[in-house]
Design a protein around this motif. Structure first.
Motif, PDB file in Angstrom:
ATOM      1  N   THR A 176       0.760  -1.109   0.112  1.00 50.89           N
ATOM      2  CA  THR A 176       0.157  -0.046   0.062  1.00 50.89           C
ATOM      3  C   THR A 176       0.788   1.338   0.086  1.00 50.89           C
ATOM      4  N   ILE A 177       2.056   1.297   0.595  1.00 50.39           N
ATOM      5  CA  ILE A 177       2.988   2.564   0.802  1.00 50.39           C
ATOM      6  C   ILE A 177       4.121   2.456  -0.110  1.00 50.39           C
ATOM      7  N   GLY A 178       4.038   1.334  -0.823  1.00 47.52           N
ATOM      8  CA  GLY A 178       5.409   1.234  -1.757  1.00 47.52           C
ATOM      9  C   GLY A 178       6.479   1.184  -1.007  1.00 47.52           C
ATOM     10  N   ALA A 179       6.803   0.372   0.018  1.00 48.93           N
ATOM     11  CA  ALA A 179       7.864  -0.004   0.849  1.00 48.93           C
ATOM     12  C   ALA A 179       8.493  -0.997   0.396  1.00 48.93           C
ATOM     13  N   ALA A 180       8.025  -2.112  -0.213  1.00 50.34           N
ATOM     14  CA  ALA A 180       8.652  -3.435  -0.554  1.00 50.34           C
ATOM     15  C   ALA A 180       9.907  -3.150  -1.382  1.00 50.34           C
ATOM     16  N   ALA A 181      10.724  -4.084  -1.247  1.00 51.21           N
ATOM     17  CA  ALA A 181      11.908  -4.303  -2.303  1.00 51.21           C
ATOM     18  C   ALA A 181      11.935  -5.756  -2.770  1.00 51.21           C
TER      19      ALA A 181
END
Ligand code: COA
Ligand code: ZN
Length: 310
Positions: A176-181
């Motif tokens: 949802t917040i675009g924090a994954a790698a």
């Protein structure tokens, strides 16, 4: 060619947090342009509290006016049974519930804690399925929560399991917040695919740090073929601080087609939908390929002009 299932979410995720109020007619212009470009599945709106999300207040007016409803798979997000009833009345056949993976995110988004949200999502799924609708579930903030930080993989797997047990035909894992790698995406999806099967899973990505395409590729390597995308990268959640735009439809289409996947979407026609998205929101596009696509347009135009002059 192997197919990629793209679910276009600009009309919902893309428009829900726009500062400029977008009219129902303008939303329909955007949706028609997407349909013309070959998009086959669209999350058209959400039946949420109009006080919580004013941009989606016209859901009941919009849904019955959607173009080509026999051919296009339209879905709508619902937060509770009240939303489900409204959706049912408006003719929705496919709905989605949203369960965030953390206590705080559920409170901010739907004003319930995690256990209550889990129960409400499960009972909403059961109620919708009982009336003949098809239900799917989002597991939101599946990698990191803006309030609680990193989210444990086991919890996401457990919530996914519960949503399947409640009758969801598909679970959408959402960053949802675009924090994954990419490595974390690959690891979680590897486990999820082994447990639930790739065909029942899809991925919803935001491009906050510019990793969305790399994350999509990591998921594709694990067999995931379903993605939520948003034309022009429009997007952001009003309840999740720091959430920027979604993975742009044109970015994924361009990469997928170059890698031998069939998306069914015509990139030249998608350019028109990108233009509509810009004009109705007044926002600049967030996708990474927009600049290159513009340059390509200019090059093609020059070729056409040259030929005409020959
Ligand atoms: N659609 C329209 N109105 C709704 C509704 C729905 N699905 N659910 C509740 N309401 C109305 C109630 O009738 C009530 O109206 P009133 O104040 O005129 O009496 C009001 O909203 C409050 O209802 P309540 O049940 O107390 O809800 P709440 O204030 O605890 O809010 C949600 C809970 C879920 C309705 C609200 O937080 C919401 O809509 N969240 C959606 C957030 C979202 O869309 N996030 C982005 C996508 S993930
Ligand atoms: Zn989103």
């Amino acid at each position: 060619m192997e197919k990629l299932r793209i679910n276009e979410v600009a009309p919902r995720d893309g428009l829900q947090s726009q500062p400029r109020q977008v009219s129902c007619d303008d939303k329909l212009r955007l949706i028609s342009a997407l349909v013309d470009a070959g998009v086959a599945a669209i999350e058209a709106t959400s039946f949420v509290s109009p006080k919580a999300v004013p941009q989606m207040a016209d859901a009941s007016e919009l849904f019955p006016r959607l173009p080509d409803p026999q051919r296009i798979r339209y879905s709508a997000l619902v937060p509770n049974e009240r939303g489900l009833e409204r959706a049912h009345q408006a003719g929705v056949r496919e709905f989605a519930v949203v369960l965030s993976a953390t206590e705080t995110m559920n409170r901010r988004n739907i004003n319930m804690g995690l256990p209550e949200a889990t129960n409400v999502c499960a009972s909403t799924l059961a109620a919708g399925i009982g009336t003949g609708m098809t239900g799917k579930a989002y597991v939101a903030v599946a990698f990191a929560c803006p309030f609680e930080g990193l989210v444990a993989e086991d919890r996401v797997i457990d919530l996914t399991e519960r949503m399947f047990a409640a009758g969801a035909v598909e679970v959408v894992i959402a960053d949802t917040i675009g924090a994954a790698a990419p490595r974390a995406v690959g690891k979680l999806l590897h486990h999820a695919v082994r447990r639930f099967g790739a065909e029942r899973l899809s991925l919803h990505l935001h491009d906050t740090r510019g990793f969305a395409l790399a994350n999509a590729w990591a998921a594709m390597e694990e067999g995931i073929r379903g993605f939520d995308t948003s034309v022009g990268g429009l997007g952001g959640c009003p309840f999740a601080p720091g959430a920027a735009g979604n993975l742009a439809t044109e970015d994924l289409v361009l990469m997928a087609e170059q890698c031998g996947f069939d998306t069914g979407i015509d990139i030249a026609k998608l350019r028109l939908a990108m233009a509509v998205a810009t004009s109705i929101t007044g926002a600049s596009l967030g996708g990474r390929t927009a600049q290159w696509l513009c340059a390509e347009d200019a090059r093609r135009l020059k070729n056409v002009e040259q030929k005409a002059g020959d």
